[in-house]
Structures are given as C-alpha cells and as structure tokens.
Design a protein around this motif. Structure first.
Motif, PDB file in Angstrom:
ATOM      1  N   GLU A 178      52.840  37.177  32.767  1.00 25.11           N
ATOM      2  CA  GLU A 178      52.907  36.730  34.163  1.00 25.11           C
ATOM      3  C   GLU A 178      52.975  37.920  35.104  1.00 25.11           C
ATOM      4  OE1 GLU A 178      52.802  33.953  37.150  1.00 25.11           O
ATOM      5  OE2 GLU A 178      52.611  33.571  35.026  1.00 25.11           O
ATOM      6  N   ARG A 179      53.678  38.970  34.719  1.00 24.62           N
ATOM      7  CA  ARG A 179      53.810  40.154  35.565  1.00 24.62           C
ATOM      8  C   ARG A 179      52.522  40.964  35.641  1.00 24.62           C
ATOM      9  NH1 ARG A 179      58.064  42.696  32.684  1.00 24.62           N
ATOM     10  NH2 ARG A 179      59.044  40.767  32.197  1.00 24.62           N
ATOM     11  N   ASP A 180      51.683  40.859  34.598  1.00 22.45           N
ATOM     12  CA  ASP A 180      50.473  41.673  34.543  1.00 22.45           C
ATOM     13  C   ASP A 180      49.318  41.096  35.359  1.00 22.45           C
ATOM     14  OD1 ASP A 180      51.786  43.467  32.960  1.00 22.45           O
ATOM     15  OD2 ASP A 180      51.050  42.602  31.079  1.00 22.45           O
ATOM     16  N   ARG A 181      49.498  39.916  35.900  1.00 23.57           N
ATOM     17  CA  ARG A 181      48.430  39.334  36.716  1.00 23.57           C
ATOM     18  C   ARG A 181      48.219  40.185  37.954  1.00 23.57           C
ATOM     19  NH1 ARG A 181      49.945  33.313  37.848  1.00 23.57           N
ATOM     20  NH2 ARG A 181      48.540  33.795  39.529  1.00 23.57           N
ATOM     21  N   SER A 182      46.982  40.268  38.386  1.00 26.13           N
ATOM     22  CA  SER A 182      46.704  41.071  39.570  1.00 26.13           C
ATOM     23  C   SER A 182      47.187  40.352  40.823  1.00 26.13           C
ATOM     24  CB  SER A 182      45.204  41.357  39.680  1.00 26.13           C
ATOM     25  OG  SER A 182      44.512  40.200  40.097  1.00 26.13           O
ATOM     26  N   SER A 183      47.363  41.101  41.870  1.00 20.14           N
ATOM     27  CA  SER A 183      47.817  40.489  43.120  1.00 20.14           C
ATOM     28  C   SER A 183      46.742  39.571  43.695  1.00 20.14           C
ATOM     29  CB  SER A 183      48.191  41.570  44.133  1.00 20.14           C
ATOM     30  OG  SER A 183      47.091  42.413  44.394  1.00 20.14           O
ATOM     31  N   ASP A 184      45.476  39.831  43.374  1.00 17.17           N
ATOM     32  CA  ASP A 184      44.399  38.940  43.831  1.00 17.17           C
ATOM     33  C   ASP A 184      44.533  37.561  43.197  1.00 17.17           C
ATOM     34  OD1 ASP A 184      43.269  40.862  45.450  1.00 17.17           O
ATOM     35  OD2 ASP A 184      41.767  41.473  43.972  1.00 17.17           O
ATOM     36  N   ASP A 185      44.885  37.527  41.912  1.00 13.51           N
ATOM     37  CA  ASP A 185      45.089  36.238  41.247  1.00 13.51           C
ATOM     38  C   ASP A 185      46.227  35.477  41.911  1.00 13.51           C
ATOM     39  OD1 ASP A 185      43.077  36.770  39.449  1.00 13.51           O
ATOM     40  OD2 ASP A 185      44.446  37.486  37.878  1.00 13.51           O
ATOM     41  N   TRP A 186      47.310  36.191  42.212  1.00 11.21           N
ATOM     42  CA  TRP A 186      48.438  35.539  42.856  1.00 11.21           C
ATOM     43  C   TRP A 186      48.025  35.019  44.230  1.00 11.21           C
ATOM     44  CZ3 TRP A 186      50.920  36.297  47.463  1.00 11.21           C
ATOM     45  CH2 TRP A 186      52.078  35.558  47.655  1.00 11.21           C
ATOM     46  N   LEU A 187      47.292  35.833  44.981  1.00  7.43           N
ATOM     47  CA  LEU A 187      46.870  35.438  46.321  1.00  7.43           C
ATOM     48  C   LEU A 187      45.973  34.208  46.268  1.00  7.43           C
ATOM     49  CD1 LEU A 187      46.937  36.115  49.327  1.00  7.43           C
ATOM     50  CD2 LEU A 187      44.975  37.602  48.964  1.00  7.43           C
ATOM     51  N   ARG A 188      45.036  34.177  45.342  1.00  4.96           N
ATOM     52  CA  ARG A 188      44.150  33.019  45.202  1.00  4.96           C
ATOM     53  C   ARG A 188      44.936  31.758  44.856  1.00  4.96           C
ATOM     54  NH1 ARG A 188      40.802  36.890  42.319  1.00  4.96           N
ATOM     55  NH2 ARG A 188      39.242  37.627  43.791  1.00  4.96           N
ATOM     56  N   SER A 189      45.993  31.896  44.075  1.00  2.00           N
ATOM     57  CA  SER A 189      46.779  30.722  43.699  1.00  2.00           C
ATOM     58  C   SER A 189      47.610  30.197  44.868  1.00  2.00           C
ATOM     59  CB  SER A 189      47.687  31.046  42.509  1.00  2.00           C
ATOM     60  OG  SER A 189      48.735  31.905  42.904  1.00  2.00           O
ATOM     61  N   GLN A 190      47.753  30.988  45.917  1.00  3.34           N
ATOM     62  CA  GLN A 190      48.547  30.589  47.070  1.00  3.34           C
ATOM     63  C   GLN A 190      47.720  29.941  48.186  1.00  3.34           C
ATOM     64  OE1 GLN A 190      51.898  30.850  46.803  1.00  3.34           O
ATOM     65  NE2 GLN A 190      51.329  31.566  44.773  1.00  3.34           N
ATOM     66  N   VAL A 191      46.399  29.879  48.021  1.00  5.14           N
ATOM     67  CA  VAL A 191      45.534  29.295  49.055  1.00  5.14           C
ATOM     68  C   VAL A 191      45.781  27.791  49.117  1.00  5.14           C
ATOM     69  CG1 VAL A 191      43.126  28.865  49.728  1.00  5.14           C
ATOM     70  CG2 VAL A 191      43.781  31.065  48.731  1.00  5.14           C
ATOM     71  N   PRO A 192      46.051  27.252  50.298  1.00  5.36           N
ATOM     72  CA  PRO A 192      46.273  25.806  50.435  1.00  5.36           C
ATOM     73  C   PRO A 192      45.024  25.016  50.068  1.00  5.36           C
ATOM     74  CG  PRO A 192      46.901  26.982  52.440  1.00  5.36           C
ATOM     75  CD  PRO A 192      46.213  27.954  51.553  1.00  5.36           C
ATOM     76  N   PRO A 193      45.201  23.798  49.568  1.00 10.74           N
ATOM     77  CA  PRO A 193      44.050  22.985  49.118  1.00 10.74           C
ATOM     78  C   PRO A 193      43.025  22.723  50.210  1.00 10.74           C
ATOM     79  CG  PRO A 193      46.151  21.863  48.677  1.00 10.74           C
ATOM     80  CD  PRO A 193      46.463  23.116  49.389  1.00 10.74           C
ATOM     81  N   HIS A 194      43.441  22.629  51.456  1.00 11.18           N
ATOM     82  CA  HIS A 194      42.481  22.321  52.520  1.00 11.18           C
ATOM     83  C   HIS A 194      41.584  23.508  52.860  1.00 11.18           C
ATOM     84  CE1 HIS A 194      45.995  23.929  54.696  1.00 11.18           C
ATOM     85  NE2 HIS A 194      45.124  24.375  55.561  1.00 11.18           N
ATOM     86  N   HIS A 195      41.818  24.683  52.273  1.00 13.96           N
ATOM     87  CA  HIS A 195      40.954  25.835  52.494  1.00 13.96           C
ATOM     88  C   HIS A 195      39.894  25.975  51.432  1.00 13.96           C
ATOM     89  CE1 HIS A 195      42.713  27.820  55.974  1.00 13.96           C
ATOM     90  NE2 HIS A 195      43.889  27.399  55.532  1.00 13.96           N
ATOM     91  N   GLY A 196      39.891  25.106  50.447  1.00 13.92           N
ATOM     92  CA  GLY A 196      38.893  25.171  49.371  1.00 13.92           C
ATOM     93  C   GLY A 196      39.179  26.330  48.437  1.00 13.92           C
ATOM     94  N   SER A 197      38.203  26.631  47.608  1.00 14.32           N
ATOM     95  CA  SER A 197      38.432  27.699  46.633  1.00 14.32           C
ATOM     96  C   SER A 197      37.586  28.869  46.899  1.00 14.32           C
ATOM     97  CB  SER A 197      38.158  27.245  45.225  1.00 14.32           C
ATOM     98  OG  SER A 197      36.934  26.564  45.135  1.00 14.32           O
TER      99      SER A 197
END
Length: 59
Positions: A40-59
C-alpha cells in the motif's frame, strides 16, 4: 533519597521518550516483514490521486 531510587527504570525512560518522540526504531526490520505489508505504501501518488477523483468527474 539515594541515587538509585532517583533513577527511573529503563522501561519508564523508554515509555517517556516514546511519548515525546514516537517510535524511532521499528520492532522488526524490513527483511523480517512480509513484502505485501508495504504494498500500500509503494503505490505512486498518481494512483492515490486517481482514486480520490469523485465519481461525477469520470475516470
């Protein structure tokens, strides 16, 4: 009071220092731990940021 009774026990000193500074030395070393524990700690910050995008913003 004698000097011996003034001294605090080692465990009391370690507990007091841990309260102030936190745990400095881990209980186990990295080679004793399961590599999956740190996955979990080795995930990149981009992965974390993408997981924080609200559903109404799409993917």
């Amino acid at each position: 009071m004698s000097e011996g009774s003034k001294r605090e026990a080692d465990w009391e000193r370690r507990r007091r220092l841990a309260e102030i500074f936190g745990d400095v030395v881990p209980e186990t070393t990295s080679d004793e731990r399961d590599p999956a524990d740190g996955a979990e700690r080795d995930r990149s910050s981009d992965d974390w940021l993408r997981s924080q995008v609200p559903p109404h913003h799409g993917s």
